[in-house]
Design a protein around this motif. Structure first.
Motif, PDB file in Angstrom:
ATOM      1  N   TRP A 152      72.086  21.541 -47.780  1.00 42.28           N
ATOM      2  CA  TRP A 152      71.173  20.553 -47.211  1.00 42.28           C
ATOM      3  C   TRP A 152      71.166  20.586 -45.676  1.00 42.28           C
ATOM      4  O   TRP A 152      70.200  20.139 -45.058  1.00 42.28           O
ATOM      5  CB  TRP A 152      71.497  19.146 -47.713  1.00 42.28           C
ATOM      6  CG  TRP A 152      72.886  18.631 -47.449  1.00 42.28           C
ATOM      7  CD1 TRP A 152      73.930  18.604 -48.323  1.00 42.28           C
ATOM      8  CD2 TRP A 152      73.381  18.058 -46.223  1.00 42.28           C
ATOM      9  NE1 TRP A 152      75.044  18.062 -47.730  1.00 42.28           N
ATOM     10  CE2 TRP A 152      74.729  17.709 -46.448  1.00 42.28           C
ATOM     11  CE3 TRP A 152      72.808  17.805 -44.974  1.00 42.28           C
ATOM     12  CZ2 TRP A 152      75.515  17.124 -45.464  1.00 42.28           C
ATOM     13  CZ3 TRP A 152      73.593  17.222 -43.984  1.00 42.28           C
ATOM     14  CH2 TRP A 152      74.927  16.892 -44.237  1.00 42.28           C
ATOM     15  N   VAL A 153      72.225  21.104 -45.071  1.00 45.21           N
ATOM     16  CA  VAL A 153      72.251  21.200 -43.607  1.00 45.21           C
ATOM     17  C   VAL A 153      71.134  22.144 -43.140  1.00 45.21           C
ATOM     18  O   VAL A 153      70.342  21.812 -42.246  1.00 45.21           O
ATOM     19  CB  VAL A 153      73.618  21.695 -43.107  1.00 45.21           C
ATOM     20  CG1 VAL A 153      73.580  21.922 -41.598  1.00 45.21           C
ATOM     21  CG2 VAL A 153      74.707  20.694 -43.457  1.00 45.21           C
ATOM     22  N   GLY A 154      71.075  23.316 -43.755  1.00 43.50           N
ATOM     23  CA  GLY A 154      70.005  24.239 -43.422  1.00 43.50           C
ATOM     24  C   GLY A 154      68.644  23.682 -43.787  1.00 43.50           C
ATOM     25  O   GLY A 154      67.653  23.908 -43.080  1.00 43.50           O
ATOM     26  N   GLY A 155      68.594  22.905 -44.902  1.00 48.12           N
ATOM     27  CA  GLY A 155      67.334  22.295 -45.319  1.00 48.12           C
ATOM     28  C   GLY A 155      66.802  21.319 -44.283  1.00 48.12           C
ATOM     29  O   GLY A 155      65.594  21.265 -44.022  1.00 48.12           O
ATOM     30  N   ILE A 156      67.707  20.542 -43.683  1.00 52.01           N
ATOM     31  CA  ILE A 156      67.303  19.605 -42.635  1.00 52.01           C
ATOM     32  C   ILE A 156      66.737  20.358 -41.434  1.00 52.01           C
ATOM     33  O   ILE A 156      65.721  19.964 -40.846  1.00 52.01           O
ATOM     34  CB  ILE A 156      68.492  18.721 -42.207  1.00 52.01           C
ATOM     35  CG1 ILE A 156      68.833  17.714 -43.313  1.00 52.01           C
ATOM     36  CG2 ILE A 156      68.196  17.989 -40.888  1.00 52.01           C
ATOM     37  CD1 ILE A 156      70.050  16.863 -43.012  1.00 52.01           C
ATOM     38  N   VAL A 157      67.394  21.460 -41.062  1.00 49.19           N
ATOM     39  CA  VAL A 157      66.933  22.251 -39.916  1.00 49.19           C
ATOM     40  C   VAL A 157      65.542  22.818 -40.185  1.00 49.19           C
ATOM     41  O   VAL A 157      64.639  22.711 -39.344  1.00 49.19           O
ATOM     42  CB  VAL A 157      67.928  23.386 -39.606  1.00 49.19           C
ATOM     43  CG1 VAL A 157      67.359  24.316 -38.534  1.00 49.19           C
ATOM     44  CG2 VAL A 157      69.261  22.827 -39.156  1.00 49.19           C
ATOM     45  N   VAL A 158      65.344  23.396 -41.374  1.00 48.42           N
ATOM     46  CA  VAL A 158      64.049  24.005 -41.696  1.00 48.42           C
ATOM     47  C   VAL A 158      62.956  22.945 -41.780  1.00 48.42           C
ATOM     48  O   VAL A 158      61.857  23.126 -41.239  1.00 48.42           O
ATOM     49  CB  VAL A 158      64.139  24.795 -43.018  1.00 48.42           C
ATOM     50  CG1 VAL A 158      62.748  25.282 -43.456  1.00 48.42           C
ATOM     51  CG2 VAL A 158      65.067  25.987 -42.858  1.00 48.42           C
ATOM     52  N   PHE A 165      67.689  22.276 -33.301  1.00 52.39           N
ATOM     53  CA  PHE A 165      66.376  21.718 -32.968  1.00 52.39           C
ATOM     54  C   PHE A 165      66.025  22.009 -31.516  1.00 52.39           C
ATOM     55  O   PHE A 165      64.883  22.341 -31.190  1.00 52.39           O
ATOM     56  CB  PHE A 165      66.357  20.203 -33.201  1.00 52.39           C
ATOM     57  CG  PHE A 165      66.282  19.809 -34.648  1.00 52.39           C
ATOM     58  CD1 PHE A 165      65.800  20.679 -35.614  1.00 52.39           C
ATOM     59  CD2 PHE A 165      66.676  18.544 -35.051  1.00 52.39           C
ATOM     60  CE1 PHE A 165      65.719  20.305 -36.944  1.00 52.39           C
ATOM     61  CE2 PHE A 165      66.602  18.159 -36.381  1.00 52.39           C
ATOM     62  CZ  PHE A 165      66.122  19.048 -37.334  1.00 52.39           C
ATOM     63  N   GLY A 166      67.024  21.882 -30.637  1.00 51.24           N
ATOM     64  CA  GLY A 166      66.788  22.116 -29.217  1.00 51.24           C
ATOM     65  C   GLY A 166      66.357  23.544 -28.935  1.00 51.24           C
ATOM     66  O   GLY A 166      65.437  23.776 -28.142  1.00 51.24           O
ATOM     67  N   VAL A 167      67.017  24.512 -29.576  1.00 50.74           N
ATOM     68  CA  VAL A 167      66.650  25.919 -29.381  1.00 50.74           C
ATOM     69  C   VAL A 167      65.227  26.160 -29.857  1.00 50.74           C
ATOM     70  O   VAL A 167      64.442  26.862 -29.195  1.00 50.74           O
ATOM     71  CB  VAL A 167      67.634  26.840 -30.132  1.00 50.74           C
ATOM     72  CG1 VAL A 167      67.101  28.274 -30.187  1.00 50.74           C
ATOM     73  CG2 VAL A 167      68.986  26.827 -29.447  1.00 50.74           C
ATOM     74  N   PHE A 168      64.866  25.555 -30.980  1.00 52.09           N
ATOM     75  CA  PHE A 168      63.511  25.737 -31.505  1.00 52.09           C
ATOM     76  C   PHE A 168      62.478  25.159 -30.538  1.00 52.09           C
ATOM     77  O   PHE A 168      61.457  25.797 -30.251  1.00 52.09           O
ATOM     78  CB  PHE A 168      63.385  25.061 -32.868  1.00 52.09           C
ATOM     79  CG  PHE A 168      62.097  25.371 -33.586  1.00 52.09           C
ATOM     80  CD1 PHE A 168      61.964  26.526 -34.328  1.00 52.09           C
ATOM     81  CD2 PHE A 168      61.012  24.512 -33.507  1.00 52.09           C
ATOM     82  CE1 PHE A 168      60.777  26.831 -34.978  1.00 52.09           C
ATOM     83  CE2 PHE A 168      59.816  24.795 -34.149  1.00 52.09           C
ATOM     84  CZ  PHE A 168      59.707  25.968 -34.891  1.00 52.09           C
ATOM     85  N   VAL A 169      62.742  23.969 -30.032  1.00 54.76           N
ATOM     86  CA  VAL A 169      61.812  23.329 -29.099  1.00 54.76           C
ATOM     87  C   VAL A 169      61.706  24.133 -27.813  1.00 54.76           C
ATOM     88  O   VAL A 169      60.605  24.372 -27.295  1.00 54.76           O
ATOM     89  CB  VAL A 169      62.254  21.883 -28.796  1.00 54.76           C
ATOM     90  CG1 VAL A 169      61.422  21.291 -27.659  1.00 54.76           C
ATOM     91  CG2 VAL A 169      62.122  21.011 -30.037  1.00 54.76           C
ATOM     92  N   MET A 170      62.847  24.565 -27.276  1.00 51.96           N
ATOM     93  CA  MET A 170      62.829  25.340 -26.041  1.00 51.96           C
ATOM     94  C   MET A 170      62.086  26.660 -26.233  1.00 51.96           C
ATOM     95  O   MET A 170      61.398  27.140 -25.320  1.00 51.96           O
ATOM     96  CB  MET A 170      64.257  25.622 -25.560  1.00 51.96           C
ATOM     97  CG  MET A 170      65.011  24.395 -25.068  1.00 51.96           C
ATOM     98  SD  MET A 170      64.219  23.581 -23.647  1.00 51.96           S
ATOM     99  CE  MET A 170      63.481  22.166 -24.460  1.00 51.96           C
ATOM    100  N   GLY A 171      62.223  27.244 -27.434  1.00 52.45           N
ATOM    101  CA  GLY A 171      61.487  28.463 -27.724  1.00 52.45           C
ATOM    102  C   GLY A 171      59.983  28.252 -27.659  1.00 52.45           C
ATOM    103  O   GLY A 171      59.236  29.125 -27.212  1.00 52.45           O
ATOM    104  N   MET A 172      59.535  27.071 -28.058  1.00 49.48           N
ATOM    105  CA  MET A 172      58.110  26.757 -28.002  1.00 49.48           C
ATOM    106  C   MET A 172      57.652  26.508 -26.570  1.00 49.48           C
ATOM    107  O   MET A 172      56.473  26.670 -26.258  1.00 49.48           O
ATOM    108  CB  MET A 172      57.789  25.541 -28.876  1.00 49.48           C
ATOM    109  CG  MET A 172      57.967  25.797 -30.360  1.00 49.48           C
ATOM    110  SD  MET A 172      57.277  24.485 -31.378  1.00 49.48           S
ATOM    111  CE  MET A 172      55.535  24.686 -31.028  1.00 49.48           C
TER     112      MET A 172
END
Length: 210
Positions: A150-156, A13-20
Motif C-alpha cells: 500500500w505504500v507504493g499504492g499511495i505514491v502511485v 511526491f516532492g521529486v515528482f512535483v519537481m520533475g514537473m
C-alpha cells in the motif's frame, strides 16, 4: 505504521512535483499545443500524458513488487540506480542554470478532436524510455525491504492526481506567450532550485536503509 513511511512518501511526491517543474519534451508539447492549436487540445494532450504517467507508475509498482518478492536484495541495486539517476537530473538542472538555456516550445497538430490529442499524449508518454527510470527512482524513495504494497499504492495514486492537475495547469496557464516569457525569465533560478532538490533526494536514497 504509516508514520514509518510518511517521510519517504513525501519526498517521493516532492521529486515528482519537481520533475514537473523541469519541463521536458512532454511538457513542451503541451505548452506548444495550447499556444499554437488551442487550450482544449492542450488539455486533451495533457490528460493523455498524465494517464500514461499513471500507467507507467502502476506497471513499475507491480513489476518492482514481483521482483522484490523473488529477489529481496534487488532493492539495494535499485536504490543505488535511483540515486545516480537523480544526481544526473541534478547535473542537468545545474548545467541548464549555468548556461541560461531557455526552453524550446513546439506544438503538436493532429487531425481530429479531443480523442486524437488524448491518444497522442498517451502514446508520447508510454513510448518515453525515461519514464521507467523516473518511476524506479520515485518508488525507491518510499520503499524499503519491509514496506507493504500500500505504500507504493499511495505514491502511485497520489502522483496520478498530481500529474493530472499539474499537466492541466500547464495547458491552461502556459497557453499564452506572456506566461511562457515569464517562465523563461525565471528559468535559471528554477533550474538551480531543481538541481538542489534532486541532489537532496539522491542523498536521501543513498543514506536510507538498504
Amino acid at each position: 505504521m504509516f508514520d514509518q513511511y510518511f517521510a519517504g512518501i513525501l519526498v517521493a511526491f516532492g521529486v515528482f512535483v519537481m520533475g514537473m517543474f523541469s519541463p521536458g519534451p512532454n511538457i513542451m508539447s503541451i505548452i506548444g499545443t495550447s499556444m499554437a492549436v488551442g487550450r482544449s487540445s492542450g488539455k486533451a494532450l495533457a490528460l493523455g500524458i498524465a494517464s500514461g504517467s499513471f500507467i507507467w507508475g502502476t506497471l513499475t509498482l507491480f513489476g518492482l513488487t514481483a521482483l522484490l518478492t523473488t529477489y529481496a536484495g534487488l532493492l539495494t541495486f535499485i536504490k543505488i540506480a535511483g540515486a545516480c539517476y537523480l544526481l544526473l537530473l541534478a547535473y542537468k538542472a545545474f548545467a541548464s542554470a549555468l548556461k541560461g538555456k531557455t526552453m524550446q516550445v513546439k506544438g503538436i497538430t493532429v487531425d481530429g478532436g479531443f480523442g486524437r490529442y488524448y491518444r497522442r499524449g498517451l502514446l508520447i508518454q508510454m513510448t518515453n524510455p525515461k519514464a521507467a527510470f523516473t518511476w524506479l527512482a520515485i518508488l525507491s524513495l518510499a520503499l524499503d525491504q519491509t514496506a507493504p504494497f500500500w505504500v507504493g499504492g499511495i505514491v502511485v495514486a497520489g502522483t496520478g492526481i498530481i500529474s493530472i492537475v499539474g499537466h492541466l495547469a500547464y495547458a491552461i496557464a502556459f497557453s499564452t506567450a506572456p506566461m511562457v516569457n515569464g517562465y523563461r525569465k525565471a528559468q535559471r533560478w528554477i533550474d538551480g532550485a531543481l538541481g538542489s532538490f534532486f541532489t537532496f533526494a539522491s542523498y536521501k536514497i543513498a543514506t536510507s536503509d538498504l
